[in-house]
Design an enzyme around this catalytic site. Structure first.
Site, PDB file in Angstrom:
ATOM      1  N   SER A 271       0.849  -1.192   0.000  1.00 33.97           N
ATOM      2  CA  SER A 271       0.000   0.000   0.000  1.00 33.97           C
ATOM      3  C   SER A 271       0.880   1.235   0.000  1.00 33.97           C
ATOM      4  O   SER A 271       2.065   1.161   0.302  1.00 33.97           O
ATOM      5  CB  SER A 271      -0.853   0.016   1.271  1.00 33.97           C
ATOM      6  OG  SER A 271      -0.043   0.407   2.388  1.00 33.97           O
ATOM      7  N   ASP A 272       0.299   2.376  -0.334  1.00 32.80           N
ATOM      8  CA  ASP A 272       1.042   3.604  -0.124  1.00 32.80           C
ATOM      9  C   ASP A 272       1.002   3.913   1.376  1.00 32.80           C
ATOM     10  O   ASP A 272       0.324   3.247   2.162  1.00 32.80           O
ATOM     11  CB  ASP A 272       0.446   4.745  -0.977  1.00 32.80           C
ATOM     12  CG  ASP A 272       1.466   5.845  -1.242  1.00 32.80           C
ATOM     13  OD1 ASP A 272       1.319   6.576  -2.230  1.00 32.80           O
ATOM     14  OD2 ASP A 272       2.427   5.959  -0.455  1.00 32.80           O
ATOM     15  N   PHE A 273       1.695   4.942   1.740  1.00 34.04           N
ATOM     16  CA  PHE A 273       1.968   5.316   3.133  1.00 34.04           C
ATOM     17  C   PHE A 273       0.672   5.506   3.950  1.00 34.04           C
ATOM     18  O   PHE A 273      -0.066   6.446   3.705  1.00 34.04           O
ATOM     19  CB  PHE A 273       2.754   6.632   3.098  1.00 34.04           C
ATOM     20  CG  PHE A 273       3.468   7.000   4.354  1.00 34.04           C
ATOM     21  CD1 PHE A 273       2.780   7.495   5.438  1.00 34.04           C
ATOM     22  CD2 PHE A 273       4.845   6.852   4.457  1.00 34.04           C
ATOM     23  CE1 PHE A 273       3.439   7.853   6.607  1.00 34.04           C
ATOM     24  CE2 PHE A 273       5.522   7.214   5.616  1.00 34.04           C
ATOM     25  CZ  PHE A 273       4.822   7.711   6.692  1.00 34.04           C
ATOM     26  N   THR A 274       0.359   4.592   4.819  1.00 37.15           N
ATOM     27  CA  THR A 274      -0.859   4.556   5.674  1.00 37.15           C
ATOM     28  C   THR A 274      -2.143   4.520   4.850  1.00 37.15           C
ATOM     29  O   THR A 274      -3.224   4.784   5.365  1.00 37.15           O
ATOM     30  CB  THR A 274      -0.930   5.776   6.634  1.00 37.15           C
ATOM     31  OG1 THR A 274      -1.131   6.977   5.866  1.00 37.15           O
ATOM     32  CG2 THR A 274       0.317   5.886   7.493  1.00 37.15           C
ATOM     33  N   ALA A 275      -2.044   4.164   3.581  1.00 40.20           N
ATOM     34  CA  ALA A 275      -3.250   4.163   2.735  1.00 40.20           C
ATOM     35  C   ALA A 275      -4.258   3.133   3.212  1.00 40.20           C
ATOM     36  O   ALA A 275      -5.463   3.300   2.997  1.00 40.20           O
ATOM     37  CB  ALA A 275      -2.870   3.883   1.279  1.00 40.20           C
TER      38      ALA A 275
END
Ligand code: GLC
Length: 747
Positions: A271-275
């Site tokens: 995932s992207d950052f904390t997505a």
């Protein structure tokens, strides 16, 4: 507890599939649920090994870390994972190696402007080698988000508006990073991002919603990702944005149906950052547990930074909300890449004996890519190239002398490796012949440390209309024979979370142009930026305009060598330049509409056209456009056959002549259009390009092989088909010129 690192029990190293798959199964069968959830969790890499991080890795609770930590920290974390954890599963250590690591390269948008995939691959090979030597095994690159809205700051990080060009560039970048073998110690795993549609953010506002019809999702936004999948990319990163209301990081259509079922992708998705946790903010999860469930079910194998997987995985499985098989599948995908990287088979993980450093060879590559990315937009009154004996040059503009700004957003390179245009000019002409003024106020504000201080600083820098720096600049210009003006954006004006509502030259730059123009001296302008800018009125006052993007550490020498004609510009725009932000979205591969503008007919009819009352409908500069110091003439486009059966091929050709007095490169482009089909087709679509070098007076026949398969598109039934019909094909210097040939494709 006797720790027997699992690797010692492994069957002999195998690189081919059945060896890896059997080793994966053997490992998965020994893992606890917590260890599996650990492989699916990625932590941030601090600049030191904290006790908490040591403990997490020792207990097998992290499968990956990333960040700008040091080689020593990376080596120690890897040692803990392989020597102190129960199963000794290596970490995959990631980083944002976006356009270079130790040797910096131009921003990806500038790389796309080179239209030189081979050179991009060579530069990415350097980045892969340097980062691998630094203890990194995985880069969150290439970013290949198609962007048709320059307000979006991340247009800087991708390859522009066209799926074909972006796909060629992304594949070249993947091949550079991953080399001939992913297991080679100087290869790193690539990560295609942001999957998918992130560049379609409404209003050009970063992280905003995207509304993309599935036909457009497949034929525009997914196209480059599909090309990299075919090229063997190791991983993808799921994006922040919602696609038609369903966040990309919990989207079964894109992550399962398309990526896994249709494309058969067998790497892993991070995932992207904390997505994952942001699914709560999106409003499709009411808790971290629900966010984790939806993301895992959709197909996000690894969670970046937020820890909903590790926190909630056991409860989700034990409560029957989450099928344990999905966890095993995600772990398999992650381990498959780790095995392919050779991480279990002795890939060197120790601290490098000597940190990699830029070399004359790597910097020469950076210089060449910067130079090939320069786009000459205007050149009148013989302004360029400069004559050998040019007299005194006034260099005006802070961007002429900023080691940081020319590196661009997401730059990892040390600014000390940067050579600015001012430094390069002074090295060439001697300091006496070059005078400089920034054109900015003497005291440049600094960001305050309060909440929102950084954004306040950026907004002020973008909107400050102060003329305080003008007198010194004008006085400097008076002393010179030629004014070389550097305009554009500082590097922090583009990149992530850096959308702009205006595309105008920042601050008071347009006023500065007007003031300097009053001196009546030749005005050559170099624009550095991470996006297309609008400068319609100012452009009239400029004799020549060279668009330099953010060209990396060698931008200075590349620009100066080009200004003096040592190198002839050959760059072509990878993105349409609007006349004004009010035209956005504006892109070349648009539909014709039922009332296309620009037709000629009775005045009354002309009025009712798809156009604006207050400005031309055409762009300032079209996709594919770029001038040279010489001129190239194109013959009418010819096709080898007037009718091609389904599955057939034809050759499209044209003569290109260098009609000027200087040798030069020309990027010759191939476009096609289907006049009539089951759904309206773009007025042009890029299908190929070739770089040719022509001596003065030389003519070359440039040919492209076109198969009917190249003309396929996704129809309303989501079937990828080539429909029979009449086509046009252009071989041209850009997306608006040329005389097409025509042909039919049969049933
Ligand atoms: C950022 C970006 C992504 C980057 C990741 C790690 O938010 O969206 O492109 O790779 O986080 O830094």
């Amino acid at each position: 507890m006797l720790i027997i690192p699992f690797m010692t029990l492994l069957v002999p190293a195998h690189s081919h599939a059945w060896g890896i798959e059997s080793r994966i199964e053997a490992l998965v069968s020994r893992m606890t649920l917590e260890e599996k959830l650990g492989q699916m969790s990625q932590g941030g890499l601090p600049d030191r090994v904290t006790p908490a991080l040591r403990d997490l890795i020792r207990r097998g609770r992290l499968g990956s870390v990333f960040g700008y930590g040091s080689p020593a920290v990376r080596a120690e974390l890897q040692r803990i994972a392989t020597k102190e954890s129960r199963l000794g599963i290596p970490l995959i250590i990631g980083n944002d190696v976006i356009h270079g690591w130790i040797t910096g390269f131009p921003i990806p948008l500038a790389q796309a402007a080179s239209w030189d995939p081979k050179l991009v691959q060579d530069c990415s090979r350097v980045a892969g080698r340097e980062s691998a030597a630094d203890g990194i095994q995985w880069t969150f690159s290439p970013m290949m988000d198609i962007a048709r809205d320059p307000r979006w700051g991340r247009i800087a990080e991708g390859y522009g508006e066209d799926p074909y060009l972006a796909g060629r560039m992304a594949v070249a970048t993947v091949r550079g990073y991953q080399g001939a073998s992913l297991a080679a110690p100087d290869s790193i795993a690539a990560c295609g991002k942001h999957f998918v549609g992130y560049g379609a953010a409404e209003g050009g506002r970063d992280y905003n919603s995207t509304w993309i019809p599935e036909t457009v999702l497949r034929d525009v936004y997914l196209k480059p990702f599909q090309a990299t999948k075919e090229a063997g990319i190791a991983s993808f990163m799921s994006a922040f944005n919602a696609i038609n209301g369903v966040p990309a990081s919990a989207n079964p259509l894109t992550l399962r149906k398309i990526l896994r079922d249709e494309w058969k992708f067998d790497g892993f998705v991070v995932s992207d950052f904390t997505a994952v946790h942001e699914l709560i903010e999106h409003g499709i999860a009411s808790s971290g547990a629900e966010a984790a469930r939806k993301a895992i079910q959709a197909g996000v194998d690894m969670e970046m930074i937020s820890d909903d997987y590790s926190r909630n995985g056991r409860a989700l499985v034990e409560s029957g909300q989450l099928d344990r098989k999905l966890i095993d599948d995600s772990v398999r995908n992650i381990l498959r890449v780790k095995f392919r990287l050779g991480l279990f088979d002795g890939r060197p993980q120790g601290l490098p004996k000597t940190r990699p450093a830029p070399t004359s060879t790597t910097l020469a590559l950076s210089n060449k890519l910067a130079q090939e990315g320069l786009v000459l937009l205007k050149n009148e009154r013989g302004a360029l190239p400069f004559p050998r004996s040019i007299g005194r040059i006034a260099v005006i503009g802070a961007l002429a002398n900023s080691k940081e700004d020319q590196l661009g957003c997401w730059a990892a390179a040390d600014p000390l490796t940067s050579v600015t245009p001012l430094e390069a000019l002074r090295a060439r002409l001697g300091s006496g012949n070059v005078v400089f003024a920034s054109g900015e106020p003497a005291v440049v504000a600094k960001p305050d440390n309060g909440p929102g201080g950084w954004d306040r600083f950026l907004r002020k820098a973008l909107t400050d209309k102060s003329h305080a720096g003008f007198p010194a600049a004008i006085e400097t210009a008076r002393k010179a024979d030629v004014v070389l003006l550097f305009l554009g954006e500082k590097r922090d004006f583009s990149g992530e979370a850096s959308s702009r509502s205006s595309l105008d030259l920042p601050g008071a730059q347009a006023d500065l142009v007007a003031e300097i123009a009053k001196l009546g001296k030749p005005m050559i302008v170099v624009i550095m930026a991470g996006r297309p800018l609008t400068f319609h009125e100012s452009a009239r006052k400029m004799d020549a305009i060279l668009y330099a993007w953010h060209g990396g550490p060698m931008a200075g020498p590349a620009i100066v060598d080009t200004l003096f004609g040592d190198r002839v510009p050959s760059g072509k725009l990878p993105v349409t330049f609007p006349r004004t932000v009010g035209q956005v979205p504006i892109y070349y591969d648009h539909l014709n509409t039922g009332r296309p503008p620009g037709q000629t007919g009775p005045a009354a009819v002309d009025h009712y056209r798809s156009k604006y009352l207050d400005i031309e409908f055409t762009p300032e500069y079209p996709f594919g456009f770029g001038l040279s110091y010489t001129t190239f003439h194109y013959s009418k486009t010819r096709v080898s056959r007037s009718h091609a059966p389904q599955g057939g091929h034809l050759t499209v050709s044209a003569e290109v002549t260098n009609a000027g007095g200087l040798a030069g490169d020309e990027v010759v482009q191939l476009y096609t259009h289907q006049r009539s089909a089951s759904i309206a087709r773009p007025v042009r679509e890029l299908k190929g390009f070739q770089r040719v070098h022509l001596m003065p007076g030389e003519t070359r026949t440039v040919s492209f092989e076109l198969s009917t398969r190249d003309l396929a598109f996704t129809n309303s039934n989501m079937r990828f088909v080539t429909e029979p019909g009449r086509f046009e094909a252009w071989i041209s210097p850009d997306s608006v010129s040329g005389q097409p040939g025509t042909f039919e494709v049969g049933r």
